[in-house]
Design an enzyme around this catalytic site. Sequence first.
Site, short mmCIF file in Angstrom:
data_model
loop_
_atom_site.label_atom_id
_atom_site.label_comp_id
_atom_site.label_asym_id
_atom_site.label_seq_id
_atom_site.Cartn_x
_atom_site.Cartn_y
_atom_site.Cartn_z
N SER A 122 52.30 46.40 49.08
CA SER A 122 51.93 47.39 48.07
C SER A 122 50.65 48.11 48.47
O SER A 122 50.53 49.33 48.34
CB SER A 122 51.72 46.70 46.70
OG SER A 122 52.93 46.32 46.13
N HIS A 158 49.39 46.63 38.12
CA HIS A 158 49.78 46.94 39.49
C HIS A 158 49.68 48.43 39.78
O HIS A 158 49.14 48.85 40.81
CB HIS A 158 51.21 46.45 39.74
CG HIS A 158 51.66 46.54 41.15
ND1 HIS A 158 52.23 47.67 41.69
CD2 HIS A 158 51.62 45.63 42.16
CE1 HIS A 158 52.54 47.46 42.95
NE2 HIS A 158 52.18 46.23 43.27
N ASP A 195 55.37 53.47 39.49
CA ASP A 195 54.94 52.08 39.34
C ASP A 195 54.92 51.71 37.86
O ASP A 195 55.80 52.14 37.11
CB ASP A 195 53.55 51.92 39.98
CG ASP A 195 53.37 50.57 40.64
OD1 ASP A 195 53.25 49.59 39.91
OD2 ASP A 195 53.36 50.50 41.88
N ASN A 251 57.57 41.99 50.64
CA ASN A 251 56.63 40.88 50.80
C ASN A 251 57.30 39.52 51.01
O ASN A 251 56.65 38.49 50.83
CB ASN A 251 55.74 40.77 49.55
CG ASN A 251 54.84 41.96 49.37
OD1 ASN A 251 54.66 42.77 50.27
ND2 ASN A 251 54.27 42.09 48.19
#
Length: 473
Positions: free
Chosen positions: A239, A88, A50, A174
């Site tokens: 996520s 994130h 990430d 998403n």
Amino acid sequence: MLLLGAAAAPGAAATVTKPLPGQWWFTTWGIETHLWPHSKGAGVTVAVLDTGVEASLPDLAGAVLPGADFQWNSGDGRVDMDQENHGHGTGVATAIASRGTHTGFLGIAPEAKILPVVTKSPEAIVKGIRFAVDRGAKVINISQGAPAPCPDDLQQAVRYAIERDAIIVAAAGNTGDSSNQSEFPANCKGVLAVGATTINNQPWQGSQRQPYVDVAAPGAPLIGLLKEGKILQSRGGTSGSAAFTSGAIALIRSKYPQMSNREVVRQVVASAKDIGQPGRDDASGYGIWRPRLIFSGEVPKNTGNPVFEEYDQWLKSTGADSGDQGRQSGDDKSSASNAAKSGDSKDLIVYGAVGAVILLIVAGGFFARRRGRRQAAPAFSTAQGPAAPHPGMAYQGSMPPHPGQQTGPHPSMGTGPMPAQAPYQPNPGQPQPQQPQQYGPPAYGPPPSMGSGSAYPPGDAPSGPGQTPPPHS
């Protein structure tokens, strides 16, 4: 994302045994009552590919191992490089393994370790997967995605992980209610692709509708501890559902260290309860999976394993046999050494020389085929470093802009803000966050403490004396 509660006073380091009220609005899993009595993830390393992880957060003290930055080679991954979206990678990591010692926010597997790996481009993800496997990660979480078929070198990296007993968990995507494109790495063979469900245990509207979706997990809304040490809330996203899944798999791998990655994934799929459309569907796969059934031994035996069956079909199409091909080749030296000790060393040398010639011939053919497949694949940039942004890679959690780098949509723990919850009412003796700020009307549905509908799919409440948690706890 909106602020829910600031960090507690410096120096708070109480042992936290219960999550914050409203932190886990989904009671389908029964984390406190049905998972933690069996495992809290001790001994398992979860790699988080990430934006990096803010290891300096008190809630992550002792949880974050030195990792790597394969995007910009700027450190060991223990600083979150996300500059515009609250962090994130930290949000994913704390959802998995936060200790809760400062804010009271707990991860699903609060005794697991996090291996942070900074990735954005496909090339960085390929390196990150191999690095994570070589560092002993048994679970690899990738809450990132880009709209394209799975690149060949990424698929080979997935193979490398699978053949070394790792499980790769990826967010499904998403944009299910808009572009709904097929995304890698979720569409790579052998990857466990996870969609998101809502507070009413239905597929979240933004979750990708794709044949590669295997199972679903809670994901909308989300509450997360981000890089600034603040607890934030958003509408949700895959996520989070991938992070929750990685945390729960860490619990399983801790409790059953001898259970292979194939068997873990089989049981994950077999534990799923159908939601949404009858039967398997492209929004929730085989349904919302239920880790508590694995611990209780209620998962049906001898069921299919669609994730690995698809992977085996792909592997067969390459001309290789299914199984631990990579591990066998990696163990050749030690196997030869053992054989030399137990047999005639001269014979071994002769046989080894013949085998080496055969191996070179086979390897030459294999790499020739691999080059051919790569040439036929859709074009990807091969440039290295910040000059090679990949449009869409920021879609559910990628890197912030490097100086001079173009940017796309920015990631978050979900897809937009929702109002703050009612103030937390922590348990006695638990570190207390400050009062949350209040914001305007909701952008999406009710917050967790105000939700409606059953906390369980029909007929799916955990059973046992005094073990059924209250709805939307």
